[in-house]
Design a protein around this motif. Structure first.
Motif, PDB file in Angstrom:
ATOM      1  N   THR A   1     -19.342   4.028  26.111  1.00  0.00           N
ATOM      2  CA  THR A   1     -17.932   3.640  26.053  1.00  0.00           C
ATOM      3  C   THR A   1     -17.566   2.826  24.819  1.00  0.00           C
ATOM      4  N   SER A   2     -18.519   2.524  23.944  1.00  0.00           N
ATOM      5  CA  SER A   2     -18.166   1.839  22.698  1.00  0.00           C
ATOM      6  C   SER A   2     -17.479   2.769  21.704  1.00  0.00           C
ATOM      7  N   TYR A   3     -17.625   4.062  21.907  1.00  0.00           N
ATOM      8  CA  TYR A   3     -16.935   5.024  21.044  1.00  0.00           C
ATOM      9  C   TYR A   3     -15.519   5.195  21.585  1.00  0.00           C
TER      10      TYR A   3
ATOM     11  N   PRO B   1     -17.806  18.053  18.987  1.00  0.00           N
ATOM     12  CA  PRO B   1     -17.200  16.923  19.670  1.00  0.00           C
ATOM     13  C   PRO B   1     -17.796  15.651  19.072  1.00  0.00           C
ATOM     14  N   GLU B   2     -16.994  14.900  18.321  1.00  0.00           N
ATOM     15  CA  GLU B   2     -17.508  13.820  17.491  1.00  0.00           C
ATOM     16  C   GLU B   2     -17.132  12.454  18.070  1.00  0.00           C
ATOM     17  N   PRO B   3     -18.086  11.761  18.688  1.00  0.00           N
ATOM     18  CA  PRO B   3     -17.802  10.399  19.162  1.00  0.00           C
ATOM     19  C   PRO B   3     -17.688   9.453  17.977  1.00  0.00           C
ATOM     20  N   GLN B   4     -16.635   8.654  17.972  1.00  0.00           N
ATOM     21  CA  GLN B   4     -16.315   7.857  16.799  1.00  0.00           C
ATOM     22  C   GLN B   4     -15.910   6.450  17.229  1.00  0.00           C
ATOM     23  N   ILE B   5     -16.450   5.440  16.559  1.00  0.00           N
ATOM     24  CA  ILE B   5     -16.065   4.068  16.846  1.00  0.00           C
ATOM     25  C   ILE B   5     -14.600   3.842  16.527  1.00  0.00           C
ATOM     26  N   ASN B   6     -14.182   4.309  15.373  1.00  0.00           N
ATOM     27  CA  ASN B   6     -12.896   3.894  14.805  1.00  0.00           C
ATOM     28  C   ASN B   6     -11.922   5.041  14.620  1.00  0.00           C
TER      29      ASN B   6
ATOM     30  N   TRP C   1     -25.033  -4.457  16.453  1.00  0.00           N
ATOM     31  CA  TRP C   1     -24.207  -3.619  17.321  1.00  0.00           C
ATOM     32  C   TRP C   1     -25.081  -2.474  17.798  1.00  0.00           C
ATOM     33  N   GLU C   2     -24.957  -2.156  19.070  1.00  0.00           N
ATOM     34  CA  GLU C   2     -25.856  -1.174  19.665  1.00  0.00           C
ATOM     35  C   GLU C   2     -25.108  -0.302  20.659  1.00  0.00           C
ATOM     36  N   GLU C   3     -25.486   0.972  20.713  1.00  0.00           N
ATOM     37  CA  GLU C   3     -24.954   1.892  21.716  1.00  0.00           C
ATOM     38  C   GLU C   3     -25.985   2.977  21.977  1.00  0.00           C
ATOM     39  N   THR C   4     -25.933   3.535  23.170  1.00  0.00           N
ATOM     40  CA  THR C   4     -26.842   4.626  23.526  1.00  0.00           C
ATOM     41  C   THR C   4     -26.037   5.843  23.957  1.00  0.00           C
ATOM     42  N   SER C   5     -26.631   7.021  23.751  1.00  0.00           N
ATOM     43  CA  SER C   5     -26.049   8.277  24.176  1.00  0.00           C
ATOM     44  C   SER C   5     -27.164   9.143  24.765  1.00  0.00           C
ATOM     45  N   ARG C   6     -26.750  10.156  25.505  1.00  0.00           N
ATOM     46  CA  ARG C   6     -27.746  11.054  26.101  1.00  0.00           C
ATOM     47  C   ARG C   6     -27.168  12.463  26.181  1.00  0.00           C
ATOM     48  N   ILE C   7     -28.024  13.449  25.917  1.00  0.00           N
ATOM     49  CA  ILE C   7     -27.674  14.866  26.092  1.00  0.00           C
ATOM     50  C   ILE C   7     -28.632  15.449  27.123  1.00  0.00           C
ATOM     51  N   TYR C   8     -28.074  16.049  28.164  1.00  0.00           N
ATOM     52  CA  TYR C   8     -28.926  16.588  29.224  1.00  0.00           C
ATOM     53  C   TYR C   8     -28.215  17.728  29.946  1.00  0.00           C
ATOM     54  N   ILE C   9     -28.975  18.446  30.739  1.00  0.00           N
ATOM     55  CA  ILE C   9     -28.470  19.568  31.516  1.00  0.00           C
ATOM     56  C   ILE C   9     -28.355  19.160  32.976  1.00  0.00           C
TER      57      ILE C   9
END
Length: 329
Positions: A271-273, A290-295, A320-328
């Motif tokens: 949710t930081s993006y 699909p481009e997650p973007q801070i700003n 500053w830190e964030e995590t993402s995940r790609i899964y099925i």
């Protein structure tokens, strides 16, 4: 489950490969720290848009539409100008059609491998780029910082951990995105027509003829409401659109469903993006971004509250830190 990490090649380029059971992935440290492939080898799924052998030279010259490029700072800046904290920094104008600077400096930079290895549950690799007065991009954005990326592979798919550290003595901008290129179709035997994409978009930003936000919103079309709610064919129309992010059920993500294979690819970006860019190569079937973007695009020149447009800063010594995940699923 067989789990390993090792140095190897991807189409002749130095790579670190990760394997964990049915999944494999590869990163190209010297070409932007780009996670260039993520695959399910049991089902033949290729989730990311990969360059083939015949595309490698073009990819190296402009590594923007394959894998997961790191954009820092991301997207467009009017006339290459970047006002910040009483100074105006000048970036090269590299998009002649709009007269803007596009996509920053890290997606073409060489990154270093910090470590790679495996445990009983995952394989992993960490890469980093350190920017100081010796780095080529320092002449344009004179701040001292380190960006680290850690990718890990396990039963829960691909995890990405991003860390930015301000190592200088000045307040620095922390504006970043990923130009993630997702295949549609990703499954053999399926076609793009079998796919529906759903995204946690909020409001659509109005863009000028130079692809810069005016500061106003446009009403969502019926198709965009479907994109937000139940899902939509990814190539329904040309998209180079900019939206706010609006979490659903506490999560900010893309879901891409293959109705023929009966599976959904989830890209949960955290949710930081606060913004999404969505680009589909002029509605050309094959892949979209699909481009997650801070700003917000061109954020330093938009007269709106910093928190509304993701104009993040880091004080000296801050992370500053964030995590993402790609899964099925």
């Amino acid at each position: 489950m067989s789990i390993t990490a090792y140095e190897g090649l991807y189409e002749g380029e130095a790579a670190v490969w990760l394997k964990a059971g049915r999944y494999e992935a590869a990163i190209l440290p010297r070409i932007g720290g780009n996670l260039i492939c993520f695959r399910d080898t049991e089902n033949g799924y290729r989730f990311l848009h990969e360059p083939g052998a015949e595309e490698m030279e073009a990819f190296k010259a402009n590594p923007g539409i394959h894998g997961i490029p790191v954009l820092f700072p991301p997207n467009r800046y009017e006339d290459g100008e970047f006002p910040w904290n009483g100074q105006t920094y000048r970036f090269p104008v590299n998009e002649e059609a709009t007269g803007n600077h596009l996509h920053g400096f890290l997606h073409t930079a060489a990154w270093e491998v910090v470590e790679f290895g495996s445990s009983v549950t995952e394989s992993f690799v960490t890469v980093a780029v350190k920017v100081d007065e010796n780095h080529p991009s320092y002449q344009y954005l004179p701040f001292k910082y380190t960006v680290k990326l850690r990718y890990s592979l396990g039963e829960a798919g691909l995890s990405q951990q991003l860390l930015v550290h301000n190592e200088g003595e000045e307040l620095m901008p922390c504006l970043l995105a990923f130009h993630t290129a997702i295949n549609a179709p990703f499954a053999p035997g399926s076609t793009a027509q079998d796919y529906r994409v759903k995204l946690t978009i909020g409001n659509r930003w109005e863009l000028s003829d130079r692809m810069l936000p005016t500061g106003s919103f446009q009403e969502l079309t019926a198709d965009e409401i479907a994109l937000r709610d139940e899902g939509l064919y990814p190539f329904y129309a040309p998209m180079d659109n900019h939206y706010t992010a609006a979490a659903q059920n506490g999560r900010n993500r893309m879901e891409l469903t293959d109705s023929k294979a009966g599976v959904t690819l989830v890209y949960d970006v955290g949710t930081s993006y606060k913004q999404w860019m969505i680009w589909n190569n002029s509605a050309t079937e094959g892949f979209f971004c699909p481009e997650p973007q801070i700003n917000l695009v061109n954020a330093p020149k938009v007269d709106l509250p910093a928190d509304d447009i993701g104009l993040f800063s880091l004080e000296p010594g801050e992370y500053w830190e964030e995590t993402s995940r790609i899964y099925i699923k």
